[in-house]
Every structure is written in C-alpha cells, then in structure tokens.
Design a protein around this motif. Structure first.
Motif, short mmCIF file in Angstrom:
data_model
loop_
_atom_site.label_atom_id
_atom_site.label_comp_id
_atom_site.label_asym_id
_atom_site.label_seq_id
_atom_site.Cartn_x
_atom_site.Cartn_y
_atom_site.Cartn_z
N UNK A 1 1.09 -1.58 -0.10
CA UNK A 1 0.21 0.25 0.45
C UNK A 1 0.81 1.10 0.74
N UNK A 2 1.80 0.99 -0.95
CA UNK A 2 2.97 2.27 -1.14
C UNK A 2 3.13 3.02 -2.41
N UNK A 3 3.03 4.10 -2.91
CA UNK A 3 3.76 4.70 -3.68
C UNK A 3 4.18 5.80 -4.18
N UNK A 4 4.95 6.11 -5.43
CA UNK A 4 6.08 7.31 -5.37
C UNK A 4 6.19 7.71 -6.45
N UNK A 5 5.99 8.92 -6.85
CA UNK A 5 5.86 9.63 -8.13
C UNK A 5 7.84 10.33 -7.74
N UNK A 6 8.60 9.64 -8.28
CA UNK A 6 10.35 9.92 -8.31
C UNK A 6 10.51 10.72 -9.35
N UNK A 7 11.40 12.16 -9.32
CA UNK A 7 11.02 13.54 -10.05
C UNK A 7 12.50 13.60 -10.50
N UNK A 8 12.50 13.74 -11.52
CA UNK A 8 14.12 14.36 -12.62
C UNK A 8 14.65 15.13 -11.77
N UNK A 9 15.94 15.54 -11.77
CA UNK A 9 16.45 17.00 -11.58
C UNK A 9 15.68 18.09 -12.16
N UNK A 10 15.44 17.60 -13.50
CA UNK A 10 15.20 19.12 -14.65
C UNK A 10 13.73 19.25 -14.87
N UNK A 11 13.19 18.00 -13.77
CA UNK A 11 11.77 18.25 -13.50
C UNK A 11 11.21 19.09 -12.28
N UNK A 12 12.42 19.28 -11.47
CA UNK A 12 11.30 19.09 -9.79
C UNK A 12 11.02 20.60 -9.54
N UNK A 13 11.68 22.35 -11.07
CA UNK A 13 10.63 22.58 -10.14
C UNK A 13 9.50 23.13 -11.18
N UNK A 14 9.18 22.17 -11.55
CA UNK A 14 7.65 21.96 -12.04
C UNK A 14 6.81 21.27 -11.15
N UNK A 15 7.82 20.03 -11.76
CA UNK A 15 6.24 18.89 -10.32
C UNK A 15 7.63 18.63 -8.91
N UNK A 16 6.75 19.99 -8.44
CA UNK A 16 7.70 20.16 -7.24
C UNK A 16 7.26 18.96 -6.19
N UNK A 17 7.94 18.19 -5.42
CA UNK A 17 7.63 17.80 -3.93
C UNK A 17 5.77 18.16 -3.73
N UNK A 18 5.47 19.14 -3.58
CA UNK A 18 4.45 19.50 -3.09
C UNK A 18 3.32 19.15 -4.02
N UNK A 19 3.63 19.56 -4.65
CA UNK A 19 3.01 18.95 -6.29
C UNK A 19 2.49 17.63 -6.60
N UNK A 20 3.68 16.93 -6.26
CA UNK A 20 3.32 15.50 -6.53
C UNK A 20 2.76 14.38 -5.25
N UNK A 21 2.96 15.38 -4.32
CA UNK A 21 2.11 14.93 -2.84
C UNK A 21 0.65 14.75 -2.87
N UNK A 22 0.62 16.47 -3.50
CA UNK A 22 -0.76 16.23 -3.80
C UNK A 22 -1.40 15.64 -4.35
N UNK A 23 -1.21 15.30 -6.37
CA UNK A 23 -1.53 13.98 -6.83
C UNK A 23 -2.11 12.54 -6.16
N UNK A 24 -0.86 12.66 -5.43
CA UNK A 24 -0.67 11.27 -4.17
C UNK A 24 -1.64 11.50 -3.58
N UNK A 25 -2.09 12.56 -2.55
CA UNK A 25 -2.96 11.99 -1.47
C UNK A 25 -4.76 13.07 -2.46
N UNK A 26 -4.68 13.22 -3.35
CA UNK A 26 -5.97 13.86 -3.35
C UNK A 26 -6.27 13.00 -5.19
N UNK A 27 -5.37 12.76 -5.61
CA UNK A 27 -5.90 12.12 -7.37
C UNK A 27 -5.99 10.51 -7.19
N UNK A 28 -4.58 9.97 -6.57
CA UNK A 28 -4.40 8.39 -6.36
C UNK A 28 -4.80 7.88 -5.21
N UNK A 29 -4.85 8.07 -3.93
CA UNK A 29 -4.98 7.62 -2.85
C UNK A 29 -6.48 6.86 -2.94
N UNK A 30 -7.21 8.56 -2.94
CA UNK A 30 -8.75 7.74 -2.27
C UNK A 30 -9.08 7.01 -3.83
#
Length: 317
Positions: free
Chosen positions: A106-135
C-alpha cells in the motif's frame, strides 16, 4: 530510553535503505511495466498512448512501474535505484518521472528527475498522490487511480493547475516527516558499540564504492545523507560535519588515485567487455542499461540518459 529508541530506529532505517542493493531492478518493458498485474489491458494501452503523446510534445519521459511488494525496502531508495537504472529523461535535461505503485505494501511514489523538480515540485507530487490517486486506491480502483494520476502529472507538466489540496496542512506535513535528530545521551561504551556498527556498515559500502568502477559514483552520492546524519550519535553535529567534508572530498581523491592503478583499469575493462569483474575476491556486474532498448506493443521505448536525485513524493492508502 527514548534516546536509545531513536538510535535503534536510525539503525533500522540504515539497514532498510542499504538492503535496496539486494533487490533486483525490474526489466524495462515499456512506458507501463505492470509487474503486479493490477491494470487492465485497455488501461495500459490508454496510459501508454498518453505518455507517448506527452513525450513527443515535450520530450519528457514518464514511466509507470507496479511491483507486488517492495520486500521491506524503502520505496524512496527503490524508486531512485529504478529511475537511475532505467535512465529516464533526456541526457542533459534529466526530464524524467517514475510512478511506482506497490499494492501489497500500500505504498506509492512519484520520483522526479532533476530537470522537472521546478515544475513537478515535491508538494505538487504529494498533492497528486493524496488527492487523486489515494482515494481511488482505497476503493481498489487501480485502473482509474493510476490513469488519473498520470493525467494529473501530464496536466501539470504542460502548464495546467495542480490538484486542489484537501489533506493535511503544510505544518502537519512538516511535523509528520521530521525525525528528531537530537544527539543521544549515552555512555562511552554504548557510543563505541554503536559507532562500530554504524561506521562498519557505511564504511563497507564506501569501500565498495571506491573500489568499484562505474557504480561507485552512484554509491558516492547515495551515502552522503548517511555520513551526514548517523555519525551524530557518536560524534555530535560538529564532528559529523568535519567527517562529512572528509568523505565528500576524500572519496573522489581516493577513487582518482585508484583509477590509475593497473588492477582498477583491468576491472573497468572487464566490466565493459565481459559485464563483470573480480575485485578483492568479489565479483561485480555491470548495471548499465542505458544503451539497451525494449519494446512493448510494437513500439520501442528506452531511457534517454536522465537521472534523479531523490525529488518527488511518497504516499500510502
């Protein structure tokens, strides 16, 4: 007692992270590698088509991996190992993203490459996990959860809005993810014993990194956070800082000196020509898969040489 509990927790974390090297990285079979078999054929085809279209539009490479279980390995370390083995993203751009789902854990992760960390921030990745996928995962709807998670990532990368936050506040997230790193008040004998264990484990992997061509540089960067935190138990913060500087500077120097020796050059040549080499009585194999190509559904897909430094977010359901 509390300080000792912290020590044992830190040691357990170290063992769990270092055990990632014993876990095989799955073979890359396409943009969607469903080893856990939780996706329907139709969903796999839809996600693959969307990821292919996004890559053609932006050059960003996104891959999805499902595995039944992580076998006790930290999903953060496992995701980094898979990402860098698959070499997602274009070389020089590091514009890759890896989505990993382990249903039994029951674990998942969005791993982001260096070049996209400014767009796909840790906060946005976490939001996608919590609000889109987890439910959706809570309802065992993996098809829709992964499909909508991928669509949300593509939307953000192409200039759209991140999913609305409906979970924890920023202060709560920071509180839950912060480990109390106070220096333990323990006896000299206990410090010696813990020091022997900590430096023995980290030191072993450091030696392997120095002696091993190729993979040694991955170990160099992988071990930096360990040298920066675990010695605090024995040396305190100032001593650990000096030790970290010694490691950061000394490792490359030692590796540079050894690289000029005959046996190191022979090992490097054997890895390139035979795929394995004998070093100090141990046999190591080459993990370079950047020049290989895999096919799925009649179309080829391979990593472009990108890398990740651990950016992204993890979650559970």
């Amino acid at each position: 007692m509390r300080n000792k509990s912290i020590l044992f927790l830190m040691i357990a974390l170290a063992l769990a992270a270092l055990s990632a090297f014993a876990v095989d990285v799955p073979f890359l079979t396409g943009r969607v590698t469903d080893n856990a078999q939780i996706l329907s054929n139709e969903t796999r085809k839809t996600i693959t088509a969307n990821l292919k279209a996004h890559e053609e539009k932006t050059t960003n490479q996104i891959a999805v991996l499902t595995v039944p279980t992580l076998e006790g390995v930290s999903i953060e370390e496992y995701a980094t190992a898979v990402f860098n083995t698959w070499k997602l993203g274009q070389k020089g751009k590091d514009n890759g993203i890896l989505l990993i789902v382990a249903p039994k854990d029951r674990r998942m992760r969005i791993e982001v490459g260096y070049g996209l960390e400014g767009t796909m921030t840790d906060g946005i990745a976490g939001s996608i996990i919590r609000n889109v996928m987890a439910p959706l995962f809570k309802s065992n709807d993996y098809d829709k959860g992964i499909d909508e998670g991928v669509r949300a990532m593509i939307n953000v990368l192409e200039g759209g809005q991140a999913p609305a936050e409906a979970g924890e506040t920023e202060a709560e997230v920071q509180k839950s993810s912060t480990l109390d790193m106070e220096v333990a008040n323990i006896s000299i004998t206990e410090k010696i014993l813990f020091g022997a264990f900590i430096f023995g484990v980290i030191g072993l992997f450091t030696a392997i990194g120095i002696l091993t061509p190729g993979m040694g540089w991955f170990l160099y960067f992988f071990l930096i956070p360990f040298w920066a935190t675990f010695p605090i138990v024995v040396l305190g913060t100032t001593g650990t800082l000096y030790l970290l500087i010694t490691y950061v500077v000394g490792f490359p120097i030692a590796k540079l000196i050894l690289s000029r020796t005959d046996w190191y050059e022979k090992a490097q040549k054997d890895l390139k020509t035979k795929g394995r080499a004998s070093i100090g009585g141990f046999t190591v194999g080459s993990g370079d898969s950047g020049s290989s190509s895999w096919s799925s559904g009649g179309s080829s897909f391979s990593g472009g040489g990108g890398s990740s430094g651990g950016g992204g977010a993890s979650g559970s359901w």
